[in-house]
Design a protein around this motif. Structure first.
Motif, PDB file in Angstrom:
ATOM      1  N   TYR A 125      46.184  84.915  36.849  1.00 30.60           N
ATOM      2  CA  TYR A 125      47.361  84.163  36.827  1.00 30.60           C
ATOM      3  C   TYR A 125      47.910  84.298  35.332  1.00 30.60           C
ATOM      4  O   TYR A 125      47.336  83.929  34.608  1.00 30.60           O
ATOM      5  CB  TYR A 125      47.447  82.724  37.268  1.00 30.60           C
ATOM      6  N   CYS A 149      55.099  86.757  41.774  1.00 30.79           N
ATOM      7  CA  CYS A 149      54.462  85.933  42.711  1.00 30.79           C
ATOM      8  C   CYS A 149      54.891  84.670  43.026  1.00 30.79           C
ATOM      9  O   CYS A 149      55.291  83.994  42.060  1.00 30.79           O
ATOM     10  CB  CYS A 149      52.858  85.824  42.192  1.00 30.79           C
ATOM     11  N   GLN A 154      54.214  81.912  44.783  1.00 30.61           N
ATOM     12  CA  GLN A 154      53.613  80.743  44.588  1.00 30.61           C
ATOM     13  C   GLN A 154      53.222  80.540  43.013  1.00 30.61           C
ATOM     14  O   GLN A 154      53.484  79.334  42.864  1.00 30.61           O
ATOM     15  CB  GLN A 154      51.937  80.955  45.241  1.00 30.61           C
ATOM     16  N   LEU A 155      53.135  81.322  42.501  1.00 27.74           N
ATOM     17  CA  LEU A 155      53.162  81.155  40.830  1.00 27.74           C
ATOM     18  C   LEU A 155      54.313  80.673  40.132  1.00 27.74           C
ATOM     19  O   LEU A 155      54.488  79.639  39.387  1.00 27.74           O
ATOM     20  CB  LEU A 155      52.587  82.294  39.977  1.00 27.74           C
ATOM     21  N   LYS A 211      56.549  79.108  41.827  1.00 27.70           N
ATOM     22  CA  LYS A 211      57.007  77.822  42.317  1.00 27.70           C
ATOM     23  C   LYS A 211      56.343  76.668  41.658  1.00 27.70           C
ATOM     24  O   LYS A 211      56.999  75.828  41.197  1.00 27.70           O
ATOM     25  CB  LYS A 211      56.694  77.786  43.964  1.00 27.70           C
ATOM     26  N   ILE A 212      55.201  77.082  41.317  1.00 28.10           N
ATOM     27  CA  ILE A 212      54.220  76.266  40.420  1.00 28.10           C
ATOM     28  C   ILE A 212      54.975  75.995  39.212  1.00 28.10           C
ATOM     29  O   ILE A 212      55.391  74.767  38.498  1.00 28.10           O
ATOM     30  CB  ILE A 212      53.055  76.363  40.423  1.00 28.10           C
ATOM     31  N   PRO A 251      46.408  78.902  43.880  1.00 28.76           N
ATOM     32  CA  PRO A 251      47.023  79.628  44.819  1.00 28.76           C
ATOM     33  C   PRO A 251      46.288  81.326  45.309  1.00 28.76           C
ATOM     34  O   PRO A 251      45.981  81.627  44.268  1.00 28.76           O
ATOM     35  CB  PRO A 251      48.329  79.801  44.968  1.00 28.76           C
ATOM     36  N   GLU A 252      46.316  81.492  46.468  1.00 32.05           N
ATOM     37  CA  GLU A 252      46.027  82.832  46.705  1.00 32.05           C
ATOM     38  C   GLU A 252      47.451  83.560  46.548  1.00 32.05           C
ATOM     39  O   GLU A 252      48.361  83.198  46.994  1.00 32.05           O
ATOM     40  CB  GLU A 252      45.374  83.105  48.102  1.00 32.05           C
ATOM     41  N   SER A 253      47.236  84.834  46.174  1.00 38.77           N
ATOM     42  CA  SER A 253      48.249  85.408  45.752  1.00 38.77           C
ATOM     43  C   SER A 253      48.365  86.989  46.539  1.00 38.77           C
ATOM     44  O   SER A 253      47.292  87.600  46.255  1.00 38.77           O
ATOM     45  CB  SER A 253      48.762  85.612  44.378  1.00 38.77           C
TER      46      SER A 253
END
Length: 290
Positions: free
Chosen positions: A82, A134, A136-137, A139-140, A255-257
């Motif tokens: 990440y 990504c 998911q990343l 959003k975090i 998360p999985e990406s």
């Protein structure tokens, strides 16, 4: 060498992370030359992370001079999955004010002299890049900004980052053109990183830190170097808080990406037809598919 799953690339004004503890400097050798600086590995609230100053710790590298491939390869070589990229940007929209933060989800490439792929020289690969960040990343990262409720900072989730060549800034005609495209911010570095991170199967997201309005803005001519430097310094303080919170959240629930398997269907050259030299050069990227 201990593997580190979370990497941070700091841009203008963010040359180190004050909160890092138990720091060690790692000189990483890559097939693509030396990275911009040593990789700093340290502990951030109990989580091991890797930090790299994009322009070098003394800011001696122009955007066009950055060893993008070496930087991303170095992160990959120490296990980074990440990658959080912090960057100073100019704003192309009135609502994205100086000191605001943008987490873009799209890029437009206006560079001319960048090598933005590890492939070639006997190996052909075409990554999917319709969604270059990504989600998911991102959003975090955006959730972390929002949770901190930083003074004078408005978060903008999504948006388009125009990556220009530099080192000169835009003409007014160019600035108005980018605004007509609906772009949000403009910078000089993040798109080659995003492309190479995807090829390296690293999830990537950008924290874009607005220093000023691009030259389209009627008040732009009143912007001084002192003002920009002051905003850079305030952005760097805020960015460190955001990165610290992002690392905490990311370590708690990584998360999985889709980025983690980006090469699965991307390599067109049959693996048994790739030369020994190319296999060695790209071993870090190809090893799980060999």
């Amino acid at each position: 060498m201990t593997e580190v799953a979370i990497g941070i690339i700091g841009g203008s004004g963010l040359y180190k992370m004050e909160a890092l503890k138990d720091v060690e400097e790692i000189q990483v050798e890559t097939p693509f030359g030396q990275p911009s600086d040593v990789v700093i590995v340290g502990t951030l609230d109990g989580v091991r992370v890797a930090f790299l100053a994009r322009h070098g710790r003394y800011h001696h590298l122009l955007p066009s001079e950055l060893p993008f491939r070496a930087n991303i390869y170095a992160m990959k070589s120490i296990g980074v999955k990440y990658l959080i990229s912090a960057s100073a940007v100019g704003s192309l929209k009135a609502e994205a004010k100086p000191l605001d933060m943008v987490v873009p989800d799209q890029f437009i490439d206006r560079t001319k002299n960048r090598i933005s792929t590890f492939f070639g020289e006997g190996v052909v690969a075409h990554i999917a890049f319709g969604d270059p960040v990504c989600p998911q990343l991102a959003k975090i990262l955006a959730d972390a900004v929002e949770s901190l409720q930083l003074t004078d900072v408005t978060l903008h989730r999504g948006g388009t980052y125009v990556c220009m060549e530099g080192p000169a800034f835009s003409t007014k005609a160019e600035s108005h053109l980018y605004r007509s495209w609906g772009a949000t911010v403009i910078g000089m570095t993040n798109l080659p990183e995003a492309k190479l991170a995807r090829e390296a199967e690293i999830a990537y997201a950008t924290l874009a830190l607005v220093t000023d309005y691009d030259c389209w803005h009627p008040d732009h001519d009143s912007v001084t170097v002192d003002m920009v430097i002051a905003n850079l310094q305030r952005n760097a303080v805020n960015a460190q808080k955001v990165i610290q919170e992002t690392v905490r959240r990311l370590a708690a629930a990584p998360p999985e990406s889709d980025a983690h398997s980006a090469l699965k269907y991307a390599i067109l050259t049959p693996l048994d037809k790739i030369s020994a030299e190319a296999k060695e050069r790209l071993s870090l990227l190809l090893q799980k598919y060999m």
